[in-house]
Design an enzyme around this catalytic site. Structure first.
Site, PDB file in Angstrom:
ATOM      1  N   SER A  45       0.960  -1.757   0.272  1.00 13.41           N
ATOM      2  CA  SER A  45       0.680  -0.109  -0.272  1.00 13.41           C
ATOM      3  C   SER A  45       0.670   1.201   0.443  1.00 13.41           C
ATOM      4  CB  SER A  45      -0.857  -0.052   0.680  1.00 13.41           C
ATOM      5  OG  SER A  45      -1.995   1.366   1.188  1.00 13.41           O
ATOM      6  N   GLU A  46       0.423   1.813  -1.867  1.00 13.72           N
ATOM      7  CA  GLU A  46       1.313   3.238  -1.166  1.00 13.72           C
ATOM      8  C   GLU A  46       2.012   4.164  -0.378  1.00 13.72           C
ATOM      9  OE1 GLU A  46      -0.761   2.709  -3.463  1.00 13.72           O
ATOM     10  OE2 GLU A  46      -1.754   5.200  -4.201  1.00 13.72           O
ATOM     11  N   ASN A  47       1.156   4.411   0.980  1.00 14.41           N
ATOM     12  CA  ASN A  47       1.310   5.063   2.110  1.00 14.41           C
ATOM     13  C   ASN A  47       1.854   4.806   3.228  1.00 14.41           C
ATOM     14  OD1 ASN A  47      -0.819   3.718   2.877  1.00 14.41           O
ATOM     15  ND2 ASN A  47      -1.111   4.034   4.555  1.00 14.41           N
ATOM     16  N   SER A  87       8.665   3.969  -0.391  1.00 17.43           N
ATOM     17  CA  SER A  87       6.953   3.443  -0.826  1.00 17.43           C
ATOM     18  C   SER A  87       6.996   3.532  -2.180  1.00 17.43           C
ATOM     19  CB  SER A  87       5.917   3.605  -0.593  1.00 17.43           C
ATOM     20  OG  SER A  87       5.027   3.361  -0.753  1.00 17.43           O
TER      21      SER A  87
END
Lengths: 218, 234
Positions: A45-47, A87
């Protein structure tokens, strides 16, 4: 014809053992529910999560543990947390094997538009531009036509682009198509859908070779 | 002895933030946002701010509070879909908006803190955000030149911090807080728990104290959840 769950199930069949996968918001998020029990994949998840797990049980949600869609989530054993720049090092550096995201339009050369309707809707691109610019394997999950019944698979996108010549496959409620050599290549039909229906709903160049098999879903 | 970065409270930490300044504000959605400092900026009523933040909060929380008071002149963000007032101000032209890819936003902050003035990235090539930017081909693939971001103040929120300004974040509240902490001319850290120097394990520090100029014990954290999603116990 597939519903959203069906599209997610079909895309889940594209996952391979050992892959790191980034799922976008909407239909792509559902893909996580249908991973073959015999393979292991990790969701990014890019966060800032690798090894993202399912939604928490009621009462166990934590405001400090969310996914890129701002939903409360959990971590699986072996998960890791990192900052936003790391990320995107994973994403830009092509360490993530597959990206699944939604789209408003896809063109026959693999361009994608999914972040802006000029004068009407501007939500921003989030991480989508970074994801599509770098991932080698990009599957779009979307409906074949928009609410007005117009095809979303076009010769050229009309909306502002998110990325150019990047989408490798499109899965809709009607079909699975691969994008190569400037055309949509029809690979599979959804259950009960005819080639004619898919032709009529596709404005871009559609290549049909031989008998087109029906999708196998359980 | 470690250098002491502690200030008494949010008033002290933010006292010299002025009209027209550029602020980086940490967080992703409402996760890990510096709630105390945002509330103080609303109270101070300073205007014409340029805010660099991944999102713009929601209508009644986070940076949405500053937007509602028309204190923000320009936003630099990647995704603003959760805030109706934002969309209204942007479409009507009241608010200047620079939307940039999330990875480029993070890397531009990182570059700002790391002394790298610019870098090439493939993100956004061939799209309208590439307009006017230098394009160069590396390994057969076109990239666009993006510049570093810096801010008069970076305002971040951590879980624990010590008096020397070392910071530890909880789970995904790490997000943009760390890179932004590195890129402020002055970095203000508000923390849920301010601990004595020597208490935090040096091996587990996310942001070393060198990047932090002011740290204070925050209070009354609401930590609002934007999308509460749960599963039923079977």
């Amino acid at each position: 014809m597939l519903d959203k769950t069906g599209i997610a199930k079909r895309i889940a069949q594209e996952l391979r053992d050992g892959w790191y996968v980034n799922l976008g918001i909407g239909i792509p998020t559902l893909v996580a529910n249908y991973v073959d029990k015999n393979i292991t994949v990790e969701f990014q998840s890019e966060n800032g999560i690798l090894g993202m797990g399912p939604f928490p049980y009621e009462g166990e949600e934590d405001a400090d543990l969310i996914n890129a869609g701002k939903q409360t989530v959990t971590l699986l054993p072996g998960a890791s947390i990192f900052d936003s720049s790391m990320s995107f090092s994973m994403i830009r550096g092509q360490h993530v094997q597959l990206t699944v995201l939604g789209a408003m339009e896809v063109s026959q050369n693999g361009d994608i538009a999914n972040w802006k309707i000029p004068g009407k809707m501007v939500k921003g691109m989030g991480g989508a531009m970074d994801l599509v610019a770098s991932a080698k394997n990009i599957i779009v999950a979307m409906m074949h036509t928009n609410k007005a019944g117009e095809s979303k698979l076009l010769p050229e996108c009309t909306l502002p682009l998110t990325g150019v010549a990047c989408v490798t496959k499109v899965v809709t409620e009607l079909a699975v198509m691969e994008i190569k050599d400037g055309a949509f290549h029809l690979l599979e039909r959804a259950p009960g859908v005819t080639v004619e229906q898919i032709k009529n709903a596709t404005a871009g160049k559609l290549v049909i070779s031989g008998e087109v098999p029906e999708m196998k879903l359980d | 002895m470690a250098i002491n970065k502690v200030v008494a409270n949010v008033e002290e930490a933010t006292k010299d933030i002025k009209d027209g300044m550029t602020l980086m504000v940490g967080g992703f959605g409402l996760c890990g946002i510096p709630e105390n400092s945002i509330a103080q900026l609303v109270k101070m009523g300073i205007k014409n701010l340029t805010c660099i933040s991944n999102n713009a909060g929601v209508d009644d929380f986070g940076l949405g509070l500053l937007l509602k008071q028309k204190q923000i002149k320009k936003m630099i963000s990647s995704y603003v879909g959760e805030n109706d007032e934002f969309e209204r101000q942007m479409l009507s032209g009241e608010l200047e908006v620079d939307l940039i890819p999330q990875g480029s936003l993070a890397e531009r902050c990182r570059a700002g803190g790391a002394g790298i003035p610019a870098f090439f990235t493939p993100a956004g090539y061939g799209t309208e955000i590439a307009a006017g930017k230098e394009v160069r081909v590396f390994n057969g693939k076109p990239h666009i030149l993006e510049s570093a971001l810096e801010a008069d103040f970076a305002i971040v929120k951590a879980w624990k911090g010590d008096t020397a300004g070392n910071l530890v974040y909880k789970y995904t509240a790490l997000n943009f807080n760390h890179v932004m902490a590195t890129a402020g001319k002055i970095t203000i850290a508000e923390v849920e728990e301010l601990v004595p120097v020597g208490t935090l394990d040096p091996r587990h520090i996310h942001t070393p104290g060198i990047f932090v100029q002011r740290i204070f014990q925050g209070k009354n954290y609401e930590k609002r959840i934007e999308q509460r999603t749960v599963r039923k116990r079977s």
